[in-house]
Design a protein around this motif. Sequence first.
Motif, PDB file in Angstrom:
ATOM      1  N   TYR A  24       7.827   5.243  -2.396  1.00  0.00           N
ATOM      2  CA  TYR A  24       7.881   4.014  -3.186  1.00  0.00           C
ATOM      3  C   TYR A  24       8.634   4.266  -4.492  1.00  0.00           C
ATOM      4  O   TYR A  24       8.721   5.416  -4.954  1.00  0.00           O
ATOM      5  CB  TYR A  24       6.467   3.522  -3.500  1.00  0.00           C
ATOM      6  N   ILE A  40       0.130   0.719  -5.938  1.00  0.00           N
ATOM      7  CA  ILE A  40       0.190   1.151  -4.539  1.00  0.00           C
ATOM      8  C   ILE A  40      -1.164   1.383  -3.883  1.00  0.00           C
ATOM      9  O   ILE A  40      -1.252   1.400  -2.659  1.00  0.00           O
ATOM     10  CB  ILE A  40       1.075   2.396  -4.359  1.00  0.00           C
ATOM     11  N   ASP A  41      -2.206   1.570  -4.661  1.00  0.00           N
ATOM     12  CA  ASP A  41      -3.521   1.793  -4.055  1.00  0.00           C
ATOM     13  C   ASP A  41      -4.448   0.581  -4.156  1.00  0.00           C
ATOM     14  O   ASP A  41      -5.606   0.642  -3.744  1.00  0.00           O
ATOM     15  CB  ASP A  41      -4.178   3.042  -4.638  1.00  0.00           C
ATOM     16  N   TYR A  94       9.873   7.819  -5.112  1.00  0.00           N
ATOM     17  CA  TYR A  94       8.979   8.950  -4.899  1.00  0.00           C
ATOM     18  C   TYR A  94       8.629   9.109  -3.429  1.00  0.00           C
ATOM     19  O   TYR A  94       8.080   8.192  -2.811  1.00  0.00           O
ATOM     20  CB  TYR A  94       7.700   8.780  -5.729  1.00  0.00           C
ATOM     21  N   ARG A 120       6.711   0.682   3.621  1.00  0.00           N
ATOM     22  CA  ARG A 120       7.123   1.821   2.793  1.00  0.00           C
ATOM     23  C   ARG A 120       7.471   3.055   3.626  1.00  0.00           C
ATOM     24  O   ARG A 120       7.677   4.124   3.069  1.00  0.00           O
ATOM     25  CB  ARG A 120       6.021   2.172   1.800  1.00  0.00           C
ATOM     26  N   ASP A 145       6.282  10.140  -1.158  1.00  0.00           N
ATOM     27  CA  ASP A 145       4.844  10.389  -1.247  1.00  0.00           C
ATOM     28  C   ASP A 145       4.347  11.341  -0.163  1.00  0.00           C
ATOM     29  O   ASP A 145       3.593  12.258  -0.441  1.00  0.00           O
ATOM     30  CB  ASP A 145       4.095   9.061  -1.146  1.00  0.00           C
ATOM     31  N   SER A 146       4.752  11.103   1.066  1.00  0.00           N
ATOM     32  CA  SER A 146       4.188  11.856   2.184  1.00  0.00           C
ATOM     33  C   SER A 146       5.174  11.984   3.327  1.00  0.00           C
ATOM     34  O   SER A 146       5.884  11.040   3.650  1.00  0.00           O
ATOM     35  CB  SER A 146       2.939  11.150   2.730  1.00  0.00           C
ATOM     36  N   GLU A 153       1.862  10.877  -9.856  1.00  0.00           N
ATOM     37  CA  GLU A 153       2.683  11.788  -9.067  1.00  0.00           C
ATOM     38  C   GLU A 153       4.179  11.587  -9.292  1.00  0.00           C
ATOM     39  O   GLU A 153       4.943  12.537  -9.218  1.00  0.00           O
ATOM     40  CB  GLU A 153       2.380  11.593  -7.577  1.00  0.00           C
ATOM     41  N   GLU A 196       6.355   1.288  -9.158  1.00  0.00           N
ATOM     42  CA  GLU A 196       5.294   0.611  -8.411  1.00  0.00           C
ATOM     43  C   GLU A 196       4.025   1.453  -8.266  1.00  0.00           C
ATOM     44  O   GLU A 196       3.039   0.982  -7.688  1.00  0.00           O
ATOM     45  CB  GLU A 196       5.825   0.193  -7.034  1.00  0.00           C
ATOM     46  N   GLU A 197       4.026   2.664  -8.807  1.00  0.00           N
ATOM     47  CA  GLU A 197       2.857   3.534  -8.659  1.00  0.00           C
ATOM     48  C   GLU A 197       1.551   2.877  -9.132  1.00  0.00           C
ATOM     49  O   GLU A 197       0.513   3.072  -8.486  1.00  0.00           O
ATOM     50  CB  GLU A 197       3.082   4.871  -9.373  1.00  0.00           C
ATOM     51  N   TYR A 248       0.833  -1.210   0.000  1.00  0.00           N
ATOM     52  CA  TYR A 248       0.000   0.000   0.000  1.00  0.00           C
ATOM     53  C   TYR A 248       0.869   1.262   0.000  1.00  0.00           C
ATOM     54  O   TYR A 248       1.955   1.271   0.568  1.00  0.00           O
ATOM     55  CB  TYR A 248      -0.920  -0.016   1.225  1.00  0.00           C
ATOM     56  N   ARG A 249       0.381   2.290  -0.611  1.00  0.00           N
ATOM     57  CA  ARG A 249       1.032   3.600  -0.644  1.00  0.00           C
ATOM     58  C   ARG A 249       1.544   3.993   0.745  1.00  0.00           C
ATOM     59  O   ARG A 249       2.644   4.505   0.888  1.00  0.00           O
ATOM     60  CB  ARG A 249       0.018   4.629  -1.152  1.00  0.00           C
TER      61      ARG A 249
END
Length: 189
Positions: free
Chosen positions: A73, A81-82, A112, A56, A114-115, A105, A77-78, A50-51
Motif C-alpha cells: 500500500y 489499512i487495519d 510499502y 492491494r 507489506d507481505s 512500518e 494510507e498506513e 484492508y492491509r
Amino acid sequence: MIRFARKQDAQEIAELILIILKDMHLPFVTEFGEEAAKQAIMASYEDPTYRFGYDRGLVEEINGEIAGAVFGYPAKEEPIIDEPLTRYLSSIGLSVDVKLFIDPEATAGEWYLDSIAVNEAFRGQGIGSRLLKAVDQLATRDGETVIGLNVAKENPAAKRLYERQGFTVVGDRIISGHPYDHMRREVQQ
C-alpha cells in the motif's frame, strides 16, 4: 500466471498471510489462535482498503492454485489499512483495542511492500522473484515511484533475494520488538 488478487482467493490468501504472521511471532496470532486469526484475515480481505485486502495484492496462480502472493500500500494510507480488521473484531464482540501491528512500518513517499509469501509446495521455483518484479504494477497504479519493505535481520536469505531485485538498506526498524532492515528501490518500468 501473475494476476490481481480476487475476492474468491480469500481462504488461500489467509493461509499464506498466516505463515508470515506466525513467523513474526505477533501477539495477535498468539492471543486469538491460528484459526481465529485466519477467519479475521478472510473476513477483512473482502474490504479493498484492508492491509491484506484483495485490491492491494497480486498472486501467482499455477494450475488453479495460489502459489504465492504479495500485498502492499502507499505509505500515506498506513493509518487506515487495519480499520477493516478493527470493524470485524468489533462485529464479533472482541476488543477493538487489539492491533495486528503496533509499530509503523512504511516511510513517507513510498509504496510499502507489506507481505510476500510463497506456498510451501511451490518454493524454489522463482515465484518470489516474479512477484517482487510485479509489485511495480501496484506501486505505479497507486502513483508511487519508490518501493520500500522491511526484512528481518535474522533472515539473510530473504535479504539476499531483495538485494538481487535492486533493494538496498536505507535504515533500521523495530517491529513488534524484532529488528528489521528497511530497504528501498525505485519502481522499474
